[in-house]
Design an enzyme around this catalytic site. Structure first.
Site, mmCIF file in Angstrom:
data_model
loop_
_atom_site.group_PDB
_atom_site.id
_atom_site.type_symbol
_atom_site.label_atom_id
_atom_site.label_comp_id
_atom_site.label_asym_id
_atom_site.label_seq_id
_atom_site.Cartn_x
_atom_site.Cartn_y
_atom_site.Cartn_z
ATOM 1 N N HIS A 62 -1.776 -2.704 -6.400
ATOM 2 C CA HIS A 62 -2.375 -2.294 -5.128
ATOM 3 C C HIS A 62 -3.882 -2.485 -5.199
ATOM 4 C CE1 HIS A 62 -3.299 1.078 -2.012
ATOM 5 N NE2 HIS A 62 -3.412 -0.118 -1.493
ATOM 6 N N GLU B 221 -4.528 0.082 -8.374
ATOM 7 C CA GLU B 221 -3.394 0.937 -8.716
ATOM 8 C C GLU B 221 -2.282 0.050 -9.283
ATOM 9 O OE1 GLU B 221 -2.732 4.904 -6.169
ATOM 10 O OE2 GLU B 221 -2.837 3.130 -4.905
ATOM 11 N N ASN C 58 -3.096 6.565 -1.382
ATOM 12 C CA ASN C 58 -2.731 6.656 0.033
ATOM 13 C C ASN C 58 -1.872 7.876 0.336
ATOM 14 O OD1 ASN C 58 -4.239 4.527 0.912
ATOM 15 N ND2 ASN C 58 -2.581 3.041 0.835
ATOM 16 N N SER D 209 0.808 -1.214 0.000
ATOM 17 C CA SER D 209 0.000 0.000 0.000
ATOM 18 C C SER D 209 0.846 1.269 0.000
ATOM 19 C CB SER D 209 -0.908 0.023 1.242
ATOM 20 O OG SER D 209 -1.720 -1.115 1.303
#
Length: 705
Positions: free
Chosen positions: A436, A448, A486, A415
């Site tokens: 991801h 992702e 993130n 992540s």
């Protein structure tokens, strides 16, 4: 229009035994372009004048009936003939017109069918009026004709949700008159038209049917339910007004009212946001590697780690046609992983995604567990989903490098961590990529695709091909802490934390953002995902933290008590007796107050408007830096990431679309105001300053996307 097939005319007219065959041939989905609309109108006029023709059949060639509007006309002035007039001409025909449906009859396509005097449908077909998903409503009679055929309950359900219904349900609801097995839609139309000729079945104009008495209580109840579900989106609510007009007004006036409401929605910011989201979802697939490489073949997939994420990833691949072997550290862990995968597949059976036989076949024939990495020797792709620790991940990749065949793709589900560093731990960094996934991985649509410095172009292209087969939206991301999503989360969550330290309640912040359109506020989201995850990230970044950074500590104090959110029954909220929805926790407010006292902070009030302004300014400012650094290819990639992975309200189009609508100068002015209190966190992104100085917007950077 032409006789028979023509390369230039999308609508053809042929006569067969007293039946006029009007075919639409506008590949790939027979969209209602101006030429199709004109062709249909001309064909109906010809049918009226053709004394040999007693009944007409409108059908689509290729894989579908008319599947809706022509997306190439979105955002452009509509050209005559307008669709409502074309459909009215069909309905006003003095001889019956049959719609023969197959594939998907959606939006304007279904409205054309509703304007015909009868509808026959292949059993494999689907119908729907999904206009609300684009911020508008059916504007060519759908809100007036559907209630007359199917009743208010069905019309309200289908139009406010935009959902598609299969042939059997469409027949039950009265949307179609007959469902036919097989694949020959032309033959089905001819057969039904022949029965109209013989008098075996009748045809009628739906616009002339009596809508019946209005159920005022039904409309009141649906308004309340829809308002709650819509979370600020206006098109479903306006659609209810249009449907109600079918009961309050005669048909012609109801059509006028529908068009008025349609035109109002066409001018709304929400419609612009939803159209942007529609195109962004398609544009994210345009990547630099697209033309220079072809995807590798992937049939067999390995997954390392059988926790919540690993099991979800396994199910995502299993249900998309891949064989999966999941590796765990010992037999007990492997059995737990198998049980978790089985439970997730059970959920799929309960939701109607598959039957019990399919579930059993996937578990027995397509899925295996192992405790030895040698089981991965022949797989085409491995996805690592172990604990978020660099040393652990590098150890896994070293083992994969030793056992996986040449050409196998080695993907990490990290992540936050540096994919370049992970790639350097193997002898073939070109095969390493970040995938991801978002939890639950078999449900969440975002993927992702994190491209490291040495990732081969064909590996990137394979990632996007896999995402398409997994029915996910892939977004290309560069390597940085947190990638796109993130990293943004860290920025806007810090803005929220600062507001809490300065006097806001976490519950007030969550409410303001839910009112803005988010499904959940940031503190409720933290409880759902697990506060320990973010806590570990903060501890990991502490060693490299810039000394100028303001550090909020109240979340650490909560975690130190073992309150990690829903999984522990307590986080920012209290979850009594396993409840999924939490209630405010007075002890949390005491912890926050103690932190303010320790830092000599005098709390002040934050209204909903200021909460949203600060939250969005932090998000947009960081997003501009992400685009400028090339971590995201374009602003629209940021929008897609937040829309499909972070609960951003789709009707706002994403943070960059929202910024353009608010005005970048307005956003920058807010940032400069906030910069006075924290020059480090609120430093304006150079790209944002440049665009404002040049009078441009983020959309200008999406050109040619």
């Amino acid at each position: 229009m032409s006789d028979g097939r023509s390369d230039s005319a999308p609508v053809s007219y042929m006569l067969e035994g007293g039946i006029a065959l009007i075919s639409v041939d506008n590949p790939p989905v027979n969209a209602l372009s101006q030429a199709v609309r004109a062709g249909l109108q001309e064909a109906v006029e010809r049918f009226e004048a053709d004394k040999a023709a007693k009944v007409a059949v409108i059908y689509g060639t290729g894989r579908t009936f008319i599947a809706g509007a022509d997306i190439r006309e979105f955002g452009k002035p509509m050209a005559e003939p307008f669709l409502p007039a074309v459909i009215q001409r069909i309905e006003d025909a003095s001889k019956p017109v049959v719609a023969a449906l197959h594939g998907t009859a959606l939006g304007g396509g279904l409205e054309v069918a509703l304007g015909c005097h009868a509808r026959v449908m292949l059993a494999s077909g689907k119908v729907g009026l999904p206009e609300v998903t684009l911020g508008i409503l059916p504007g060519a009679g759908g809100t007036q004709r559907l209630p007359r055929l199917a009743g208010a309950q069905a019309a309200l359900d289908l139009i406010t949700s935009g959902r598609h219904v299969g042939a059997a349900e469409a027949l039950t609801l009265g949307i179609v008159d007959e469902v036919v097995e097989g694949e020959d839609v032309k033959a089905a139309g001819l057969e039904f038209a022949g029965r109209i000729l013989s008098g075996a079945v009748s045809a009628r104009a739906s616009g002339k049917l009596d809508a019946g008495a209005k159920d005022a209580e039904l409309f009141e109840r649906v308004r309340k339910e829809t308002k709650k579900k819509a979370r600020g989106q206006i098109s479903p609510m306006v659609a209810i007004d249009a449907i109600e007009a079918a009961y309050d007004l005669p048909f012609p006036e109801g059509m006028t009212r529908e068009r008025e409401l349609f035109s109002e929605l066409m001018q709304s910011d929400q419609r612009a946001g939803l159209i942007h989201a529609f195109f962004a979802e398609r544009a994210v697939g345009k990547i630099p590697e697209q033309g220079s490489a072809t995807a590798r073949e992937v049939a067999n997939v390995g997954v390392i780690g059988g926790g919540t994420m690993g099991s979800g990833i396994a199910v995502a691949f299993l249900t998309s046609g891949y064989k999966v072997v999941l590796v765990e550290r010992d037999d007990a862990a492997a059995e737990r992983a198998r049980a978790t995968v089985g439970k997730l597949l059970d959920d799929g059976v309960r939701r109607g995604k598959m039957n019990a036989e399919k579930r059993e076949a996937l578990l027995s024939d397509a899925f295996a567990t192992a405790t030895d990495y040698d089981a991965l020797a022949s797989v085409d792709l491995v996805v690592e989903a172990v604990f978020e620790d660099m040393d652990v991940k590098k150890e896994v990749f070293t083992k994969l490098d030793a056992v996986c065949r040449p050409g196998a793709i080695l993907a990490t589900n990290t992540s936050y961590l540096d994919v370049n560093e992970i790639a350097e731990s193997v002898s073939r960094p070109g095969d390493v990529i970040g995938f991801h996934f978002f939890s639950p991985a078999h449900v969440m649509r975002l993927l992702e695709v994190v491209v490291a410095d040495k990732t081969s172009a064909d590996v990137v292209v394979t990632g996007f091909a896999l995402a398409k087969k997994l029915r996910k939206v892939a977004v290309r991301a560069g390597v940085c802490d947190g990638f796109i999503g993130n990293r943004l989360l860290n920025a806007y969550r810090r803005a929220a934390d600062y507001m809490v330290e300065d006097g806001a309640s976490p519950y007030d912040i969550d409410k303001a953002l839910v009112d803005f359109g988010f499904a959940m506020g940031p503190f409720a989201v933290g409880d759902l995902s697990g506060l320990d995850i973010a806590w570990a990230g903060r501890k990991r970044r502490a060693a490299t933290r810039d000394p100028r950074e303001r550090v909020s500590t109240f979340a650490d104090r909560i975690c130190e008590r073992g309150w990690f959110g829903q999984k522990t029954g307590r986080g920012f909220y209290l979850y009594e007796d396993g409840a999924r929805r939490g209630s405010p926790d007075p002890d949390v407010l005491e912890i926050i107050a103690a932190e303010r006292t320790e830092k000599n902070i005098t709390p002040r009030d934050f209204g909903p408007d200021e909460i949203v302004r600060r939250y969005m300014a932090a998000m947009i400012n960081e997003a501009a830096k992400i685009v400028e650094e090339g971590i995201a290819l374009r602003p629209l990639d940021v929008d897609a990431t937040l829309l499909f992975g972070y609960g951003f309200p789709r009707w706002r189009g994403g943070p960059m679309q929202y910024a353009d609508q608010k005005g970048l100068a307005c956003i920058l002015a807010d940032i400069r105001e906030f910069e006075k209190e924290d020059a480090f966190f609120w430093k304006p992104a150079p790209l944002l300053e440049k665009l404002v100085a040049e009078g441009r917007d983020f959309a200008s950077l999406n050109k040619n996307a």
